[in-house]
Design a protein around this motif. Structure first.
Motif, mmCIF file in Angstrom:
data_model
loop_
_atom_site.group_PDB
_atom_site.id
_atom_site.type_symbol
_atom_site.label_atom_id
_atom_site.label_comp_id
_atom_site.label_asym_id
_atom_site.label_seq_id
_atom_site.Cartn_x
_atom_site.Cartn_y
_atom_site.Cartn_z
ATOM 1 N N PRO A 1 5.476 -7.321 15.756
ATOM 2 C CA PRO A 1 6.279 -6.633 14.069
ATOM 3 C C PRO A 1 6.012 -7.861 13.629
ATOM 4 O O PRO A 1 6.065 -8.572 11.830
ATOM 5 C CB PRO A 1 8.007 -7.896 14.463
ATOM 6 N N ASP A 2 4.894 -9.281 13.354
ATOM 7 C CA ASP A 2 4.074 -9.601 12.050
ATOM 8 C C ASP A 2 3.032 -8.981 11.866
ATOM 9 O O ASP A 2 2.265 -9.699 10.899
ATOM 10 C CB ASP A 2 4.037 -11.009 13.372
ATOM 11 N N ALA A 3 2.540 -7.922 11.965
ATOM 12 C CA ALA A 3 1.771 -7.192 11.696
ATOM 13 C C ALA A 3 1.997 -6.297 10.254
ATOM 14 O O ALA A 3 2.437 -5.187 10.873
ATOM 15 C CB ALA A 3 0.983 -6.432 12.664
ATOM 16 N N ALA A 4 1.970 -6.864 9.344
ATOM 17 C CA ALA A 4 2.234 -5.801 8.072
ATOM 18 C C ALA A 4 1.805 -4.568 8.030
ATOM 19 O O ALA A 4 2.217 -4.338 7.601
ATOM 20 C CB ALA A 4 1.783 -6.392 6.776
ATOM 21 N N GLU A 5 0.209 -4.359 8.148
ATOM 22 C CA GLU A 5 -0.238 -3.128 7.888
ATOM 23 C C GLU A 5 0.080 -1.994 8.904
ATOM 24 O O GLU A 5 0.348 -0.610 8.898
ATOM 25 C CB GLU A 5 -1.708 -2.467 8.971
ATOM 26 N N TYR A 6 1.090 -2.346 10.219
ATOM 27 C CA TYR A 6 1.984 -2.231 11.258
ATOM 28 C C TYR A 6 3.302 -1.259 10.431
ATOM 29 O O TYR A 6 3.392 0.165 10.179
ATOM 30 C CB TYR A 6 1.937 -1.729 12.440
ATOM 31 N N TRP A 7 4.196 -1.829 9.102
ATOM 32 C CA TRP A 7 4.828 -1.866 8.863
ATOM 33 C C TRP A 7 4.883 -0.729 7.884
ATOM 34 O O TRP A 7 4.892 0.681 7.616
ATOM 35 C CB TRP A 7 5.642 -2.685 8.729
ATOM 36 N N PHE A 8 3.015 -0.795 7.459
ATOM 37 C CA PHE A 8 2.924 -0.272 6.078
ATOM 38 C C PHE A 8 2.694 1.234 6.604
ATOM 39 O O PHE A 8 3.271 2.518 6.230
ATOM 40 C CB PHE A 8 1.719 -0.857 4.963
ATOM 41 N N PHE A 9 1.681 1.572 7.843
ATOM 42 C CA PHE A 9 1.549 3.070 7.944
ATOM 43 C C PHE A 9 3.041 4.044 9.185
ATOM 44 O O PHE A 9 3.101 4.800 8.813
ATOM 45 C CB PHE A 9 0.920 2.541 9.706
ATOM 46 N N LEU A 10 3.925 2.765 9.410
ATOM 47 C CA LEU A 10 5.321 3.195 9.586
ATOM 48 C C LEU A 10 5.979 4.101 8.415
ATOM 49 O O LEU A 10 6.324 5.061 8.264
ATOM 50 C CB LEU A 10 6.148 2.169 10.167
ATOM 51 N N ALA A 11 5.748 3.356 7.280
ATOM 52 C CA ALA A 11 6.453 3.778 6.149
ATOM 53 C C ALA A 11 5.676 5.007 4.942
ATOM 54 O O ALA A 11 6.145 5.747 5.029
ATOM 55 C CB ALA A 11 6.522 2.230 5.107
ATOM 56 N N LYS A 12 4.597 5.011 5.778
ATOM 57 C CA LYS A 12 3.614 5.820 5.209
ATOM 58 C C LYS A 12 3.731 7.058 5.820
ATOM 59 O O LYS A 12 4.289 8.263 5.499
ATOM 60 C CB LYS A 12 2.422 6.011 5.450
#
Length: 277
Positions: free
Chosen positions: A5-16
């Motif tokens: 949960p601390d990987a920002a890029e994962y959250w950004f890909f999820l948002a996409k």
């Protein structure tokens, strides 16, 4: 994101991904989570602005916009996202200015050219859209959306043959592009009308057959594409297939209840039925 949960890029890909599925609230939540971890990502602030605008949260969209411009005032991709936010907020004039800024910042940004050209099309500024969209397909000949938008602009300014070629290229690049198939059908129908007026009945009949195939393909690919149902109704209404035409118009109205064109077409068909009695 569950495992790390601390990987920002994962959250950004999820948002996409949520954006692709038009799940705007979820996209906002994912972007906000990523931005807490990586607060200086201007592109994600711009994306957040667009998502908030889509949700009608204009004050929050404006705040995210200011942050994006503060972090990256000369980034064309950031400008493109902010132009989208303006468009979603109903500020078409502002979006055109911002998309133009994106193009000026990067003459090789195909998405910026596509966004500017598509918005010009939407505003009926076809002549201005043509060179912008020509540039887009020059930059990326494999972009079906750019070919489709170019075809629409060319058709509107009377360059029918080039429009036809553009729509064909769109479906060649992406065979499941329902809107391009629908637009290709319209060009076949337009050509059929020209042949018919000139007395070339065989050529007109062949073009009608091809138009029907294009509309049917569009409806199979996207059953919710109201324009294809309407266009198919237009073909069926000429002749004895009025019942089939009526069913197509009524389904088009179900899909596009605020389309004055479809209501008019249905009314004209029903009036013709009355006049035959």
């Amino acid at each position: 994101t569950e495992l790390n949960p601390d990987a920002a890029e994962y959250w950004f890909f999820l948002a996409k991904l949520h954006d692709t599925l038009k799940q705007r609230k979820e996209a906002v939540q994912a972007r906000e989570r990523g931005l807490r971890l990586q607060p200086n990502d201007a592109l994600q602030w711009a994306g957040l602005s667009a998502d908030q605008a889509q949700l009608g949260r204009h004050a929050l969209a404006q705040a995210a916009r200011c942050k994006a411009l503060e972090l990256a005032p000369e980034d064309s991709e950031v400008r493109r996202w902010l132009g989208l936010a303006d468009a979603l907020a109903g500020r078409t004039g502002d979006s055109l200015l911002v998309f133009q800024e994106a193009v000026d910042l990067s003459s090789s940004d195909v998405d910026a050219h596509w966004a500017l050209g598509a918005t010009l099309n939407k505003e009926g500024r076809w002549t201005e859209a043509v060179p912008v969209l020509r540039k887009a397909v020059d930059l990326d000949p494999q972009d079906p959306g750019a070919w489709n938008e170019l075809g629409k602009a060319l058709s509107a300014v009377g360059q029918r043959e080039e429009a036809f070629s553009s729509f064909k290229q769109a479906v060649r690049v992406r065979p499941d592009h329902a809107r391009a198939w629908n637009n290709l059908g319209v060009e076949h129908k337009n050509a059929a009308d020209i042949h018919k007026e000139a007395g070339r009945i065989q050529e007109a009949t062949e073009r009608i057959r091809e138009a029907i195939e294009c509309y049917q393909r569009a409806m199979r690919l996207d059953p919710a594409l109201g324009g294809a149902w309407n266009n198919m109704g237009n073909i069926l209404s000429v002749g004895s297939l009025t019942q089939e035409a009526e069913s197509h118009y009524r389904w088009a109205i179900h899909l596009k209840p605020n389309s004055s064109e479809v209501w008019f077409n249905l009314g004209s068909l029903l009036l013709g039925k009355v006049n035959r009695y």
